[in-house]
Scaffold this motif. Sequence first.
Motif, short mmCIF file in Angstrom:
data_model
loop_
_atom_site.label_atom_id
_atom_site.label_comp_id
_atom_site.label_asym_id
_atom_site.label_seq_id
_atom_site.Cartn_x
_atom_site.Cartn_y
_atom_site.Cartn_z
N ALA A 429 13.69 6.39 146.29
CA ALA A 429 12.51 5.72 145.83
C ALA A 429 12.45 5.32 144.39
CB ALA A 429 11.50 7.29 145.91
N GLN A 430 13.29 6.06 143.62
CA GLN A 430 13.58 5.58 142.34
C GLN A 430 14.06 4.22 142.20
OE1 GLN A 430 15.66 9.01 140.88
NE2 GLN A 430 14.09 9.79 139.70
N GLY A 431 15.28 4.20 143.11
CA GLY A 431 15.87 2.74 143.02
C GLY A 431 15.21 1.54 143.46
N ILE A 432 14.07 1.85 144.54
CA ILE A 432 13.16 0.97 144.76
C ILE A 432 12.20 0.42 143.88
CG2 ILE A 432 11.27 0.15 146.70
CD1 ILE A 432 13.15 1.99 148.62
N ALA A 433 11.50 1.42 143.20
CA ALA A 433 10.60 1.42 142.29
C ALA A 433 11.17 0.37 140.88
CB ALA A 433 9.80 2.75 141.88
N THR A 434 12.44 0.94 140.55
CA THR A 434 13.11 0.41 139.35
C THR A 434 13.19 -1.26 139.61
OG1 THR A 434 13.88 2.32 138.77
CG2 THR A 434 15.04 0.45 137.70
N ARG A 435 13.67 -1.39 140.79
CA ARG A 435 13.87 -2.98 141.26
C ARG A 435 12.59 -3.58 141.34
NH1 ARG A 435 16.78 -7.11 140.36
NH2 ARG A 435 17.27 -8.38 141.95
N GLU A 512 14.49 -5.11 149.35
CA GLU A 512 14.15 -6.11 148.84
C GLU A 512 14.18 -7.34 149.77
OE1 GLU A 512 16.45 -8.86 145.19
OE2 GLU A 512 16.63 -6.83 145.16
N ARG A 513 15.01 -7.44 150.40
CA ARG A 513 15.16 -8.57 151.59
C ARG A 513 13.68 -8.72 152.36
NH1 ARG A 513 20.27 -7.02 151.86
NH2 ARG A 513 20.16 -5.98 154.18
N LEU A 514 13.27 -7.30 152.73
CA LEU A 514 12.22 -7.36 153.74
C LEU A 514 11.01 -7.86 153.00
CD1 LEU A 514 12.55 -3.91 155.28
CD2 LEU A 514 12.63 -5.96 156.37
N ILE A 515 10.90 -7.61 151.80
CA ILE A 515 9.88 -8.05 150.84
C ILE A 515 9.90 -9.38 150.36
CG2 ILE A 515 8.90 -7.91 148.43
CD1 ILE A 515 9.68 -4.80 148.57
N PHE A 516 10.97 -10.11 150.33
CA PHE A 516 11.11 -11.57 150.19
C PHE A 516 10.64 -12.14 151.27
CE2 PHE A 516 13.31 -10.60 145.82
CZ PHE A 516 12.39 -11.43 145.22
N ALA A 517 11.06 -11.76 152.68
CA ALA A 517 10.96 -12.26 153.82
C ALA A 517 9.45 -12.29 153.90
CB ALA A 517 11.60 -11.55 155.03
N TYR A 518 8.66 -11.06 153.89
CA TYR A 518 7.19 -11.13 153.84
C TYR A 518 6.63 -12.29 153.02
CZ TYR A 518 2.71 -9.91 151.80
OH TYR A 518 1.31 -9.78 151.42
N LEU A 519 7.01 -12.39 151.87
CA LEU A 519 6.17 -13.48 150.98
C LEU A 519 6.37 -14.69 151.54
CD1 LEU A 519 7.55 -12.16 147.52
CD2 LEU A 519 5.05 -12.01 148.32
N PHE A 541 11.90 -10.34 160.36
CA PHE A 541 12.33 -9.25 159.46
C PHE A 541 13.83 -8.49 159.71
CE2 PHE A 541 7.55 -9.20 159.10
CZ PHE A 541 7.63 -9.20 157.61
N LYS A 542 13.95 -8.37 161.03
CA LYS A 542 15.33 -8.24 161.59
C LYS A 542 16.28 -9.01 160.89
CE LYS A 542 17.37 -6.02 165.38
NZ LYS A 542 17.17 -5.40 166.81
N SER A 543 15.92 -10.39 161.05
CA SER A 543 17.02 -11.71 160.71
C SER A 543 16.96 -11.17 159.09
CB SER A 543 16.40 -12.88 160.91
OG SER A 543 16.98 -13.75 160.51
N ALA A 544 16.16 -11.05 158.33
CA ALA A 544 16.38 -10.82 156.95
C ALA A 544 17.14 -9.82 156.45
CB ALA A 544 14.94 -10.91 156.33
N LEU A 545 17.15 -8.92 157.49
CA LEU A 545 17.93 -7.51 157.18
C LEU A 545 19.31 -7.78 157.39
CD1 LEU A 545 15.76 -4.50 158.34
CD2 LEU A 545 16.37 -5.07 156.13
N TYR A 546 19.57 -8.32 158.71
CA TYR A 546 20.91 -8.33 159.18
C TYR A 546 21.53 -9.58 159.17
CZ TYR A 546 19.16 -3.81 160.52
OH TYR A 546 18.74 -2.36 160.69
N ASP A 547 20.99 -10.66 159.21
CA ASP A 547 21.65 -11.81 159.34
C ASP A 547 22.62 -12.12 158.04
OD1 ASP A 547 20.56 -12.22 161.70
OD2 ASP A 547 19.33 -14.16 161.02
#
Length: 556
Positions: A429-435, A512-519, A541-547
């Motif tokens: 949680a700390q790492g996600i929020a900091t990023r 982070e990849r999921l969030i940018f995929a959403y945008l 979203f799966k593509s953004a995670l794993y491709d």
Amino acid sequence: MYYYNDFDASFVAERNRQFRAQVERRIDGSLTEDEFKPLRLMNGLYLQLHAYMLRVAIPYGSLDPAKLRQLAYLAERFDKGYGHFTTRTNIQYNWPQLRDVPEMLDALAEVEMHAIQTSGNTIRNVTSDHFAGAAADEIEDPRPVAELIRQWSTDHPEFQFLPRKFKIAVIASDTDRAVMKSHDVGLRIVERDGVRGFEVWIGGGMGRTPMVAKRLRDFLPRADLLPYLEAILATYNRIGRRDNKYKARIKITVHENGLDEIRAQVEDEFPRRRAVFGGEDQALLAEITAAFAAPAFKNTDPAPYFAARDADPVFRAWSDTNVTAHRTPGYGIVTISLKAHGATPGDASGDQMRLVADLGETYGHGDIRATHAQNLVLPHVPLADIPAVHAALKTLGLATGNIGLASDIIACPGMDYCALATARSIPVAQGIATRLEELKIEHEVGHLQIKISGCINACGHHHVGHIGILGLDRAGVENYQITLGGDASETTAIGSRTGPGFAYDEIVPAVERLIFAYLDLREGEEETFLEVYNRVGMAPFKSALYDAEARAYAAE
């Protein structure tokens, strides 16, 4: 709010006296830890990875300044200077010495608090809407009903040894701010033909087998509430499984027997239960309701609030996320984030708790709430005073403007504290929020709920996160599964797993990849993450995670 009568005070004092004697017997060796375990659990005391942990009940999330100041005192006197607010609106102390716990319980009793039934296979802390009594969309304050259930269920002799723990939530609006459908029983106060009663939902829960509650009754008359709850619990107590604790929750009982069969058994039991109630519960409810009378709201000029929004972009951004419309003109509901970027979600220091207590006393009619999302609320603040509240919050790091945004993360204590956890939650949680703070994109992203659990028990509510993260142990290595599409609102839904999990050092980049995929996918700034997911599905979203190409692009 409700205050103790003579019976309440004497009951808690006697329980504390009994437990003090039990602690003394454990310390002198008269009781083994195995013998002591059921006794301590009845009083909210756990044995965690490193120390005992005391879980204190905050019924339906309601506090007053005296209570919060005492919680601050306990944090500094008996812990390491802070307390941890949980997803059941309790507060936990992670480092007490066993010899000090009776003194802690006596200190709690001084402000009409306790730790009874915060553990064990019994009816746990009743939760409710943290905006109760202030929300513009509720038909009444649901807290008197929650208090009635608390009094009825405390030390109820028939329901102290249920097949498993039992959780109840009460709301009074179409908007669900209590995750009501994830509870063993959820109650929504409704009105039918001018008469108020309850919708009754049954069999919700998270854990290793997440389920959304099913509607057991469309309408239950108000006077029938307690006998009907007794009928549900008696049925569960009779047929709930005790051979396997993983299949002992009422959600499994409903699943294995079918909703119709459960309904038939409850309705068969109900007349017998109703026959022994003579109306005393309704007289008690009337007394309780009077204790929850609305404050004497002031007629103040809101102009300073709007002037501050115009003059200060930081205040404006904070008020956009952390201030909610109140049912009374000229007032606002202020949510105080315990999620400063990089901080432990839900932790509050003694100084921070005292500051919130002071603000509640000075500006908020003495009313303070804890939320299931691990934040605090001042539900009744004149708009004119909100700039002063914000200025005071800034002095102790409590003015983070992120309520409902991606860094407003729910996270369990995980393997840093919990003996059941299989992975860390807090550092993730700390790492996600900091990023997110580094990227400066939270407000652009908008409403996004990230929830993290450090084991399959799902105390971090990951199943109902828009992005859910579950930490597991894979051959001695932390591995984090991601689910998408969960929903903790009135349209409750369980998220779907994306695929293989991620290592500890991979999980923040994956989010982070999921969030940018959403945008990239959204059609306009108003379309939320969950709306995009429901429109386009899992595949992009799966593509953004794993491709490999997507991962390489995100790394640039």
